[in-house]
Motif scaffolding. Structure first.
Motif, PDB file in Angstrom:
ATOM      1  N   VAL A 113     -23.828  74.384 -78.734  1.00  0.00           N
ATOM      2  CA  VAL A 113     -24.188  73.110 -78.127  1.00  0.00           C
ATOM      3  C   VAL A 113     -25.639  73.205 -77.699  1.00  0.00           C
ATOM      4  O   VAL A 113     -26.063  74.237 -77.182  1.00  0.00           O
ATOM      5  CB  VAL A 113     -23.311  72.818 -76.885  1.00  0.00           C
ATOM      6  CG1 VAL A 113     -23.748  71.536 -76.190  1.00  0.00           C
ATOM      7  CG2 VAL A 113     -21.848  72.756 -77.256  1.00  0.00           C
ATOM      8  N   THR A 114     -26.406  72.135 -77.902  1.00  0.00           N
ATOM      9  CA  THR A 114     -27.789  72.124 -77.440  1.00  0.00           C
ATOM     10  C   THR A 114     -28.224  70.705 -77.105  1.00  0.00           C
ATOM     11  O   THR A 114     -27.708  69.740 -77.652  1.00  0.00           O
ATOM     12  CB  THR A 114     -28.749  72.741 -78.491  1.00  0.00           C
ATOM     13  OG1 THR A 114     -30.034  72.912 -77.899  1.00  0.00           O
ATOM     14  CG2 THR A 114     -28.859  71.887 -79.729  1.00  0.00           C
ATOM     15  N   ALA A 115     -29.178  70.610 -76.192  1.00  0.00           N
ATOM     16  CA  ALA A 115     -29.791  69.324 -75.860  1.00  0.00           C
ATOM     17  C   ALA A 115     -30.930  69.077 -76.841  1.00  0.00           C
ATOM     18  O   ALA A 115     -31.708  69.984 -77.141  1.00  0.00           O
ATOM     19  CB  ALA A 115     -30.319  69.348 -74.429  1.00  0.00           C
ATOM     20  N   LEU A 116     -31.003  67.859 -77.352  1.00  0.00           N
ATOM     21  CA  LEU A 116     -32.058  67.494 -78.292  1.00  0.00           C
ATOM     22  C   LEU A 116     -33.174  66.740 -77.577  1.00  0.00           C
ATOM     23  O   LEU A 116     -32.928  66.007 -76.626  1.00  0.00           O
ATOM     24  CB  LEU A 116     -31.491  66.622 -79.414  1.00  0.00           C
ATOM     25  CG  LEU A 116     -30.378  67.242 -80.252  1.00  0.00           C
ATOM     26  CD1 LEU A 116     -29.827  66.218 -81.249  1.00  0.00           C
ATOM     27  CD2 LEU A 116     -30.871  68.477 -80.976  1.00  0.00           C
ATOM     28  N   VAL A 117     -34.379  66.939 -78.064  1.00  0.00           N
ATOM     29  CA  VAL A 117     -35.539  66.212 -77.547  1.00  0.00           C
ATOM     30  C   VAL A 117     -35.866  65.083 -78.518  1.00  0.00           C
ATOM     31  O   VAL A 117     -35.399  65.094 -79.660  1.00  0.00           O
ATOM     32  CB  VAL A 117     -36.748  67.155 -77.380  1.00  0.00           C
ATOM     33  CG1 VAL A 117     -36.460  68.224 -76.333  1.00  0.00           C
ATOM     34  CG2 VAL A 117     -37.154  67.780 -78.691  1.00  0.00           C
ATOM     35  N   PRO A 118     -36.663  64.095 -78.093  1.00  0.00           N
ATOM     36  CA  PRO A 118     -37.059  63.045 -79.040  1.00  0.00           C
ATOM     37  C   PRO A 118     -37.742  63.676 -80.254  1.00  0.00           C
ATOM     38  O   PRO A 118     -38.728  64.413 -80.114  1.00  0.00           O
ATOM     39  CB  PRO A 118     -38.039  62.191 -78.229  1.00  0.00           C
ATOM     40  CG  PRO A 118     -37.626  62.405 -76.806  1.00  0.00           C
ATOM     41  CD  PRO A 118     -37.173  63.830 -76.745  1.00  0.00           C
ATOM     42  N   SER A 119     -37.190  63.434 -81.432  1.00  0.00           N
ATOM     43  CA  SER A 119     -37.684  64.103 -82.634  1.00  0.00           C
ATOM     44  C   SER A 119     -37.046  63.487 -83.867  1.00  0.00           C
ATOM     45  O   SER A 119     -36.376  62.462 -83.796  1.00  0.00           O
ATOM     46  CB  SER A 119     -37.359  65.596 -82.577  1.00  0.00           C
ATOM     47  OG  SER A 119     -35.958  65.787 -82.477  1.00  0.00           O
ATOM     48  N   VAL A 120     -37.237  64.170 -84.988  1.00  0.00           N
ATOM     49  CA  VAL A 120     -36.659  63.754 -86.264  1.00  0.00           C
ATOM     50  C   VAL A 120     -35.482  64.658 -86.594  1.00  0.00           C
ATOM     51  O   VAL A 120     -35.589  65.881 -86.501  1.00  0.00           O
ATOM     52  CB  VAL A 120     -37.700  63.837 -87.397  1.00  0.00           C
ATOM     53  CG1 VAL A 120     -37.065  63.563 -88.749  1.00  0.00           C
ATOM     54  CG2 VAL A 120     -38.839  62.873 -87.139  1.00  0.00           C
ATOM     55  N   VAL A 121     -34.356  64.058 -86.945  1.00  0.00           N
ATOM     56  CA  VAL A 121     -33.210  64.804 -87.460  1.00  0.00           C
ATOM     57  C   VAL A 121     -33.222  64.602 -88.971  1.00  0.00           C
ATOM     58  O   VAL A 121     -33.230  63.468 -89.449  1.00  0.00           O
ATOM     59  CB  VAL A 121     -31.880  64.298 -86.856  1.00  0.00           C
ATOM     60  CG1 VAL A 121     -30.695  64.963 -87.540  1.00  0.00           C
ATOM     61  CG2 VAL A 121     -31.848  64.548 -85.364  1.00  0.00           C
ATOM     62  N   LEU A 122     -33.246  65.691 -89.694  1.00  0.00           N
ATOM     63  CA  LEU A 122     -33.271  65.652 -91.151  1.00  0.00           C
ATOM     64  C   LEU A 122     -31.935  66.155 -91.672  1.00  0.00           C
ATOM     65  O   LEU A 122     -31.526  67.277 -91.369  1.00  0.00           O
ATOM     66  CB  LEU A 122     -34.402  66.530 -91.690  1.00  0.00           C
ATOM     67  CG  LEU A 122     -34.426  66.785 -93.190  1.00  0.00           C
ATOM     68  CD1 LEU A 122     -34.644  65.493 -93.956  1.00  0.00           C
ATOM     69  CD2 LEU A 122     -35.496  67.788 -93.534  1.00  0.00           C
ATOM     70  N   LEU A 123     -31.239  65.304 -92.414  1.00  0.00           N
ATOM     71  CA  LEU A 123     -29.966  65.683 -93.033  1.00  0.00           C
ATOM     72  C   LEU A 123     -30.171  65.805 -94.530  1.00  0.00           C
ATOM     73  O   LEU A 123     -30.768  64.922 -95.151  1.00  0.00           O
ATOM     74  CB  LEU A 123     -28.910  64.605 -92.808  1.00  0.00           C
ATOM     75  CG  LEU A 123     -28.376  64.408 -91.405  1.00  0.00           C
ATOM     76  CD1 LEU A 123     -27.449  63.212 -91.373  1.00  0.00           C
ATOM     77  CD2 LEU A 123     -27.652  65.629 -90.944  1.00  0.00           C
ATOM     78  N   THR A 124     -29.671  66.875 -95.113  1.00  0.00           N
ATOM     79  CA  THR A 124     -29.654  67.006 -96.564  1.00  0.00           C
ATOM     80  C   THR A 124     -28.210  66.870 -96.998  1.00  0.00           C
ATOM     81  O   THR A 124     -27.356  67.668 -96.607  1.00  0.00           O
ATOM     82  CB  THR A 124     -30.228  68.363 -97.014  1.00  0.00           C
ATOM     83  OG1 THR A 124     -31.546  68.494 -96.475  1.00  0.00           O
ATOM     84  CG2 THR A 124     -30.282  68.446 -98.523  1.00  0.00           C
ATOM     85  N   GLN A 125     -27.943  65.839 -97.787  1.00  0.00           N
ATOM     86  CA  GLN A 125     -26.583  65.595 -98.235  1.00  0.00           C
ATOM     87  C   GLN A 125     -26.227  66.546 -99.372  1.00  0.00           C
ATOM     88  O   GLN A 125     -27.106  67.163 -99.979  1.00  0.00           O
ATOM     89  CB  GLN A 125     -26.450  64.138 -98.662  1.00  0.00           C
ATOM     90  CG  GLN A 125     -26.617  63.197 -97.470  1.00  0.00           C
ATOM     91  CD  GLN A 125     -26.457  61.754 -97.848  1.00  0.00           C
ATOM     92  OE1 GLN A 125     -27.217  61.225 -98.648  1.00  0.00           O
ATOM     93  NE2 GLN A 125     -25.471  61.104 -97.238  1.00  0.00           N
ATOM     94  N   PRO A 126     -24.937  66.703 -99.649  1.00  0.00           N
ATOM     95  CA  PRO A 126     -24.515  67.636-100.709  1.00  0.00           C
ATOM     96  C   PRO A 126     -25.167  67.376-102.068  1.00  0.00           C
ATOM     97  O   PRO A 126     -25.386  68.306-102.834  1.00  0.00           O
ATOM     98  CB  PRO A 126     -22.997  67.440-100.777  1.00  0.00           C
ATOM     99  CG  PRO A 126     -22.624  66.998 -99.401  1.00  0.00           C
ATOM    100  CD  PRO A 126     -23.780  66.143 -98.942  1.00  0.00           C
TER     101      PRO A 126
END
Length: 136
Positions: free
Chosen positions: A45-58
């Motif tokens: 578990v972690t707290a996120l800061v304002p930023s970009v989340v990058l997801l790479t799909q399968p």
């Protein structure tokens, strides 16, 4: 825990589910820096800061999400992200502009709502004060 080729990701905002789907990897940023998660990563578990989340799909397609502060929970093959605000964009270049305009608009709406609430509270206090002045 079994080995899996992907993980199920849920990116939730207070008002809606911004993303639900499979991801082969995820990149986000916490207070102590950027990190990546693969499907068989240890739970945390972690707290996120304002930023970009990058997801790479399968299938290799990348999805970009600009988020405000939030919380990420990785358990098994599921990643849950809860953020105050978020927006998806097709690429990093347009994400910055979309985040700036969208979050600024939301800030203005929140400011107007707070002002309206303050006026309602002040009116209620005045009405209670006038009730006290009325003879029994």
């Amino acid at each position: 825990m079994s080995m899996a080729p992907d993980m199920q990701v849920y990116l939730r905002l207070p008002s809606k589910l911004l993303f639900e789907g499979a991801a082969a990897r995820l990149r986000a940023e916490a207070e102590d820096g950027a990190f990546g998660i693969l499907p068989n990563h240890v739970d945390f578990v972690t707290a996120l800061v304002p930023s970009v989340v990058l997801l790479t799909q399968p299938d290799g397609r990348e999805r970009f999400f600009g988020i405000d502060e939030g919380l990420l929970v990785k358990k098994g093959h599921t990643v849950e992200i809860a953020a105050r605000r978020g927006i998806e964009s097709a690429d990093l270049d347009s994400l910055r502009d979309r985040v700036a305009s969208s979050f600024a608009r939301l800030e203005d709406e929140e400011r107007v709502a707070r002002a309206a609430l303050s006026r309602l509270e002040a009116d209620m206090v005045r009405r209670f004060a006038s009730l006290r002045k009325m003879p029994p």
